[in-house]
Design a protein around this motif. Structure first.
Motif: not given
Length: 434
Positions: A410-411, A414-415, A418
Motif C-alpha cells: 500500500a505504501k 501510494y508513493d 504521489s
C-alpha cells in the motif's frame, strides 16, 4: 387274719411304689379313697382273739403312716412342678393387689410407649404431614443473635416473624409493643423504597424550577421552594390519611387478615404487620406458593428491601447535604458506562464459584462451592496448552507478516501515485508558464 393283713400290706406297698404325682384334684380324690379303704367296716371272726385284733390294728396304723408320708411327698413335688399353672388359694387382700397390678400394667406400658409432644410433631413431619402454619422458634436451640453473634438472642425474637434476625441491642422488643414496632418499620420501609427510586428519577428528568441549587431534590436538609413545600405538605397529608385508615389493625377480619391469623396461630392472634388487604395481581399466594412458609418468604423479601431502602435514602440525604451535589452527578449508577456492568458480572461470577461463611471462630471465610469447582475445572480444560500457544503464536506471526506486506504494498502504491501526481502537476505548471 394274718394272711389277710399280709395281703393288704402288700397291696398298699405296691400302690405306693407305682404311685405317680397326680394333679391336685386327683390327689384329693386319692386321699378320699384311701380314707374310705382304711375305714371300711371290719367283721370279726369267731376265732379271732384279742391279741390278734391288737396286732392287726398296729399293723394297719403303721401302713397308714407310711401311706401318708408317700402322699405328702408326692403332693409337694406336684405343687412345685405345677406352681405356674395350678391356681393357689390366696388371701383376699393378696388377690386384690394382684388384680390392681394387672390392671395398672397396660396403662403403664401405654404411658411409656406414648412419645412426648415434640416427638409426635417430629413423627408427623417425618411422615410428610403438612402443617400449613408458622411454628415458633425458627432458630431452634441457638441462643445467639444472628445479626450480632456476640450478644444473646432477645427473648421475643426467636425467628418466628419475617425479618427477625435477633437484632435488638437496645431491648425495644421487650419494653415496647412488638406488633407496633413491626408495623412502623414496614411503613417506613415501604416509603423508603418509593423514595429511593423517586429521588434519582426526579433529579434526572425533573424540571429545574422544582429542584434546588445543583439539581438537588427538595428535602429538609436541601431546603424547599414555596411550590415544593406546598407539594410536600399535600403529599404527606395524603400519606397521613392513609395511615389513619389502615391503623388500629383495621384489616383484622378481612380475607388476608384471617389468612394471616391462621398462618400465625401458633405465634399469636394478631396476624402480621403491614397487612392492607391489597394484592390486585394475586402474587402474594402465587409467586412462591400458596402456603404459610411461602407467604413468610415474600414478607422476608419485602422487609429486607425496605431496610436497604431506608439506609439508601438516608445516604442520599446526607451525601447531598455535605457535598452540595446531586446524587446522580458523576455516578456510575445513573449514567451509561462500562464500570457498572463489569462490577455486576464480577459479582455474579464470584457468587457462582465461591461462598462466604462465618463460624464461631472466624468471619468472612471464602470457600469454593461444589458447582464452582466444576466451573473452574471446565475453565482449565478450555485454556490453551503450550503447544496450542506455540501454534497460535506462529499463526499470529504469519498474520503480522501478511499485514506488513500489505502495508508495504500500500505504501509503494501510494508513493507511486504521489510521484505521478507531482510529475503531472509539475508538467502542468510548465505548460502554464510557457
Amino acid at each position: 387274719m394274718k394272711f389277710s393283713a399280709l395281703v393288704l400290706s402288700l397291696t398298699l406297698s405296691s400302690g405306693a411304689v407305682a404311685f405317680a404325682p397326680p394333679p391336685a384334684t386327683t390327689t384329693r380324690m386319692a386321699k378320699t379313697t384311701t380314707s374310705t379303704t382304711y375305714h371300711q367296716p371290719r367283721f370279726a371272726s369267731p376265732v379271732e382273739t384279742t391279741e390278734q385284733a391288737a396286732a392287726a390294728a398296729a399293723m394297719e396304723q403303721e401302713q397308714q403312716g407310711k401311706q401318708d408320708q408317700v402322699m405328702e411327698s408326692s403332693t409337694t413335688t406336684t405343687t412345685t412342678a405345677a406352681a405356674a399353672s395350678v391356681p393357689v388359694d390366696l388371701p383376699v387382700e393378696t388377690k386384690k393387689e394382684e388384680e390392681e397390678e394387672e390392671k395398672a400394667a397396660p396403662a403403664a406400658a401405654a404411658a411409656v410407649s406414648v412419645p412426648p409432644p415434640s416427638v409426635i410433631n417430629d413423627e408427623k413431619s417425618n411422615n410428610n404431614e403438612k402443617v400449613d402454619k408458622i411454628l415458633p422458634g425458627r432458630y431452634g436451640p441457638n441462643d445467639r443473635s444472628i445479626a450480632l453473634p456476640m450478644l444473646l438472642r432477645p427473648n421475643n425474637l426467636d425467628g418466628s416473624h419475617a425479618g427477625d434476625f435477633g437484632f435488638d441491642p437496645l431491648g425495644f422488643s421487650e419494653s415496647l409493643d412488638l406488633y407496633t414496632m413491626q408495623e412502623s418499620e414496614l411503613r417506613h420501609g415501604r416509603l423508603a423504597m418509593l423514595a429511593v427510586i423517586g429521588w434519582p428519577i426526579a433529579e434526572l428528568i425533573g424540571p429545574s424550577w422544582l429542584l434546588q441549587d445543583g439539581g438537588r431534590v427538595p428535602s429538609i436538609l436541601n431546603g424547599f421552594s414555596p411550590i415544593t413545600f406546598l407539594a410536600t405538605v399535600a403529599i404527606f397529608s395524603g400519606l397521613g390519611y392513609f395511615e389513619y385508615k389502615t391503623s388500629l389493625r383495621s384489616t383484622y377480619n378481612t380475607s388476608s387478615g384471617r389468612q394471616h391469623r391462621a398462618d400465625m396461630s401458633e405465634i399469636w392472634d394478631m396476624g402480621v404487620a403491614g397487612d392492607y388487604n391489597w394484592d390486585p395481581l394475586h402474587w402474594y399466594s402465587s409467586l412462591l406458593g400458596d402456603s404459610a412458609i411461602a407467604r413468610k418468604g415474600l414478607r422476608e423479601v419485602e422487609i429486607s428491601h425496605g431496610r436497604s431502602a431506608m439506609i439508601g435514602i438516608t445516604t442520599f440525604v446526607i451525601w447531598e447535604a455535605l457535598t452540595g451535589h446531586a446524587i446522580v452527578e458523576n455516578s456510575m449508577f445513573f449514567h451509561p458506562n462500562l464500570l457498572l456492568p463489569i462490577l455486576i458480572a464480577g459479582y455474579v461470577s464470584f457468587n457462582a464459584i465461591y461462598k462466604i461463611e462465618n463460624n464461631e471462630r472466624y468471619v468472612f471465610q471464602i470457600s469454593t462451592k461444589s458447582e464452582g469447582e466444576a466451573i473452574l475445572e471446565n475453565l482449565k480444560l478450555s485454556m490453551p496448552t503450550p503447544a496450542d500457544n506455540e501454534k497460535t503464536m506462529k499463526n499470529l506471526q504469519g498474520v503480522a507478516e501478511t499485514a506488513k506486506n500489505l502495508i508495504n504494498k500500500a505504501k509503494d502504491a501510494y508513493d507511486k501515485l504521489s510521484d505521478g501526481y507531482v510529475e503531472y502537476s509539475t508538467s502542468n505548471i510548465k505548460k502554464n508558464d510557457d
